[in-house]
Scaffold this active site. Sequence first.
Site, PDB file in Angstrom:
ATOM      1  N   GLY A 252       0.843  -1.205   0.000  1.00 58.92           N
ATOM      2  CA  GLY A 252       0.000   0.000   0.000  1.00 58.92           C
ATOM      3  C   GLY A 252       0.869   1.243   0.000  1.00 58.92           C
TER       4      GLY A 252
ATOM      5  N   ARG B 220      -1.869   7.153   1.797  1.00 57.10           N
ATOM      6  CA  ARG B 220      -1.359   8.271   2.599  1.00 57.10           C
ATOM      7  C   ARG B 220      -0.446   7.801   3.710  1.00 57.10           C
ATOM      8  NH1 ARG B 220      -6.713  11.865   3.525  1.00 57.10           N
ATOM      9  NH2 ARG B 220      -7.423   9.832   4.247  1.00 57.10           N
TER      10      ARG B 220
ATOM     11  N   PRO C 208      -3.966  -1.223  15.897  1.00 55.01           N
ATOM     12  CA  PRO C 208      -4.833  -0.218  15.270  1.00 55.01           C
ATOM     13  C   PRO C 208      -4.277   1.203  15.434  1.00 55.01           C
ATOM     14  CG  PRO C 208      -5.987  -1.541  16.949  1.00 55.01           C
ATOM     15  CD  PRO C 208      -4.527  -1.773  17.116  1.00 55.01           C
ATOM     16  N   ASN C 209      -3.280   1.389  16.278  1.00 55.50           N
ATOM     17  CA  ASN C 209      -2.782   2.729  16.563  1.00 55.50           C
ATOM     18  C   ASN C 209      -1.308   2.618  16.930  1.00 55.50           C
ATOM     19  OD1 ASN C 209      -2.176   5.249  17.796  1.00 55.50           O
ATOM     20  ND2 ASN C 209      -4.350   5.536  18.235  1.00 55.50           N
ATOM     21  N   PHE C 210      -0.465   3.405  16.279  1.00 56.37           N
ATOM     22  CA  PHE C 210       0.977   3.337  16.541  1.00 56.37           C
ATOM     23  C   PHE C 210       1.510   4.580  17.237  1.00 56.37           C
ATOM     24  CE2 PHE C 210       0.753   0.005  13.335  1.00 56.37           C
ATOM     25  CZ  PHE C 210       1.630  -0.935  13.856  1.00 56.37           C
TER      26      PHE C 210
ATOM     27  N   HIS D 103     -11.477  16.310  15.585  1.00 53.23           N
ATOM     28  CA  HIS D 103     -10.927  15.846  14.308  1.00 53.23           C
ATOM     29  C   HIS D 103     -11.324  16.818  13.201  1.00 53.23           C
ATOM     30  CE1 HIS D 103     -10.244  12.043  16.447  1.00 53.23           C
ATOM     31  NE2 HIS D 103      -9.364  11.771  15.497  1.00 53.23           N
TER      32      HIS D 103
ATOM     33  N   LYS E 137     -14.406  14.150   8.741  1.00 54.27           N
ATOM     34  CA  LYS E 137     -14.471  12.803   9.339  1.00 54.27           C
ATOM     35  C   LYS E 137     -15.925  12.346   9.370  1.00 54.27           C
ATOM     36  CE  LYS E 137     -13.083  10.221  13.512  1.00 54.27           C
ATOM     37  NZ  LYS E 137     -12.336   9.173  12.797  1.00 54.27           N
TER      38      LYS E 137
ATOM     39  N   GLY F  16     -12.677   6.270  16.971  1.00 55.02           N
ATOM     40  CA  GLY F  16     -12.307   4.975  17.528  1.00 55.02           C
ATOM     41  C   GLY F  16     -11.458   5.101  18.786  1.00 55.02           C
TER      42      GLY F  16
END
Lengths: 267, 267, 267, 267
Positions: D11, D15, D127-129, D156, D160, D166
């Site tokens: 991918g 983005r 799911p989140n870094f 946000h 969105k 989340g």
Amino acid sequence: MGDRIRVGVVGAGGRMGKEVVKMVLQDDALELVAAVDHSAGEVDAGSLVGVETTGIIVTSQLEEALLSTKPDVIVDFTTPSSVMKNTVTAIQHGVRPVVGTTGLSTEEIDDIRTLCKDKGIGAIIAPNFSIGAFLMMQFAKQAAKYLPNVEIIEYHGDQKLDAPSGTAVKTAELISEVREERRQGNPNEEEKIEGARGGYYNGFRIHSVRLPGIFAQQEVIFGGHGESLKIRHDSYERAGYMPGVNLAVKKVMELHELVYGFEHLMD
Amino acid sequence: MGDRIRVGVVGAGGRMGKEVVKMVLQDDALELVAAVDHSAGEVDAGSLVGVETTGIIVTSQLEEALLSTKPDVIVDFTTPSSVMKNTVTAIQHGVRPVVGTTGLSTEEIDDIRTLCKDKGIGAIIAPNFSIGAFLMMQFAKQAAKYLPNVEIIEYHGDQKLDAPSGTAVKTAELISEVREERRQGNPNEEEKIEGARGGYYNGFRIHSVRLPGIFAQQEVIFGGHGESLKIRHDSYERAGYMPGVNLAVKKVMELHELVYGFEHLMD
Amino acid sequence: MGDRIRVGVVGAGGRMGKEVVKMVLQDDALELVAAVDHSAGEVDAGSLVGVETTGIIVTSQLEEALLSTKPDVIVDFTTPSSVMKNTVTAIQHGVRPVVGTTGLSTEEIDDIRTLCKDKGIGAIIAPNFSIGAFLMMQFAKQAAKYLPNVEIIEYHGDQKLDAPSGTAVKTAELISEVREERRQGNPNEEEKIEGARGGYYNGFRIHSVRLPGIFAQQEVIFGGHGESLKIRHDSYERAGYMPGVNLAVKKVMELHELVYGFEHLMD
Amino acid sequence: MGDRIRVGVVGAGGRMGKEVVKMVLQDDALELVAAVDHSAGEVDAGSLVGVETTGIIVTSQLEEALLSTKPDVIVDFTTPSSVMKNTVTAIQHGVRPVVGTTGLSTEEIDDIRTLCKDKGIGAIIAPNFSIGAFLMMQFAKQAAKYLPNVEIIEYHGDQKLDAPSGTAVKTAELISEVREERRQGNPNEEEKIEGARGGYYNGFRIHSVRLPGIFAQQEVIFGGHGESLKIRHDSYERAGYMPGVNLAVKKVMELHELVYGFEHLMD
């Protein structure tokens, strides 16, 4: 009512002392049995703090009050000059002290520790009874392990004498325990107005804002790659310390030694 | 399409210049006709900024570009050393300059003003094109009339060289125009760590925070009796200045003289 | 001392009334001459508010107090049910009212305006006496012209009954006066938890936070291209309104008609 | 250079994928060996992300790329529809996957866990870094034990689609694990504008602000007696996740099983 904790308040006419008196009166698990103050005069403790009369008359003699009212606990928010004597007197009469006054030396604290051990009696000394401030400091220490770029900004009323605040310095110490010492910022950085970059502490900066209307606030800000993390605590009034003092009064009943620092009561 | 504004970008390969190129390409009311840069090489202006090719090849010669492409406006975010020459060249060729570079002297600005008047041509020079930053400064000035106790905290990336930032100093100047000079804080205040109270400016304080991850933020905080007022501006990226540059490109078409300062375009 | 302003406080035993009594006693330019309260009993006004005795005994009869003490001004923070009668009584006795109680109807305010004109006497009615809150609202209105994307977040104590707060609604009205009505956000936006996006007002959103410890705070946040602007006001305590009330007491002496709204006193 | 970690990016034209390519190119401990994207065409991976050419040509075939370039690790930020197939393919070829795509079902995650165990190979799905977001969530959970009155506000960009975010929901879940369920606020509280009090979650409230210019921010606010504690995280850009991805690429080399959740990499 025999199992309510009997509480004496020393320095009952001071700004913190008045809050303690009100807190004790509002909690059915506590009973106000003595109020000591050198300069308040022989008034009712309730009138002193602006609530209904209580039948407890303020006295200036701590030892007499201990003998006649037999408290389980005394809470002391007096001055550095009187707190040591008060604390020793209380322990010698078998009364557990909860001390919020700052300024005791390491030697004095060690002496109190020994005295508690000898008498098998609990005592709590804590420079800060705010749960939120405690959590802020703990989180700051945890975050500094992962995000070592940090600055502290603290805000107090404009008449405060010292800068930075004790809480800011304590926070900085906790951060320094886990953060590798490294001078942050551009090595060629230049202050066009002296002091703009704040106070230097082990490689990072502390900023003290002083404005009327503000009681006590602190922000610890961490900067990372494309992100920042901010931990902010606001104290709005002296009353904000009372849940912590209340907790200490109840916890000290279960202790048989000195506990120094509010953090040891929380877990 | 004959009525689109023809725009040339000087310093097209710089960080701000690239944003300007992108902004011009995205607005149907504007047409990119020239891109000038000394060091970018003969690349397509679109490739230079990471979008589709445009057919406009970057050149290093401003004067030739003006002659061959006849822009209505040039936008210049180059360096203090080249901006004066570029601006004079543009005006002499009847091209309206929009200048974002800082560092022009008062004399240079006066010379440009005279030149514009002689040629009857519009020009805009502005050290800051952010609408939000402009509003923050205006509000700070208005608030200082009623709430004269104030401190400024500005936040930038940790590689910034100077402290305080230019915006902070300009805000302080604006506040000083309306605020009676008075030294805030306790007269006996004591810095336990030097610099903790920040930089002193006409009686109040400026604090500069430097952390990675932060682009540009500023807070102006006013303290009053039992209240505080905070005005905070966050710039997240260079692109944040583009609506202001876009406005300037359109406004300069209606001008016949130099306008200095973004604030004069807003009302 | 003949030129001190003679002040009567109506509702002196209420939470705001007590603050007004203290404020009057602390200002040498003001003289407390009457304290009226239906339920406080015949106590000294000083004792009522927890300061030294004043010799002014609280009374329950406004009209008698006006006749016997001849105040220049009365300050009224009573309830919607009594404020109209108090205000009319005062004006008929030639006493200028400063009213902080909310809830007067438009018709009642018009009646007071007529009465003031007939008597040639000044009066001030204001739902909010905070200088900072007033500035926040003015700035929000100014900013909305340039940055039309906005949301409001207000914070109050967890026992407050209504949401959003009156100040938030008033701010939203002011913003709507200048902002073109437009529904913000993604048209396909979906609330996974109902209410998450807040209350809808003329195209934008208002959020009400309720937490213990908080007195009254509000943020107005504007989003733009790569930037945001935030205006935040914190009220820490009722005392925060007193400088505004003090200003009103002095200004009403110079008036010969009704002024409605604190903003008309500021400039 | 034989001991650099060989990385393939799946991918690569998305983005997040572009940020990963740049991150890999900037770290001397990592070597970009493959870039896979279905729609980018046969361009150089460097050109694709706007930096210098790399000699690595983007391909649309993952399996071929794995065979010909033999990466140690692939990083996958593709879509929910392709991530499962990519991950299984990688493991079967002995390549460790680091997956940032959300939307894998519990069953799919269990299948991946089994496959890793069978092959004795490491994998990371998160799911989140963001390190800061992770710390914010941990601190929120810790604070809720002591200060059970809490609200969440998340901010946000205005395009969105879903509210709350989340991250806000995950934070609310973590808080609920330790907080006794109790409906906060006044039981007689009334919304004058529907939704003003936010979304209801297990007794407390979540508010979603949507404004242009904002990338991702969240505040968790705790109210106590006379105090409040706020934990705030700001993500300024996608690049903010890259230190976490970088850490995962290095950690996965030491693993022999699936690790689900970034928090397990931190300590």
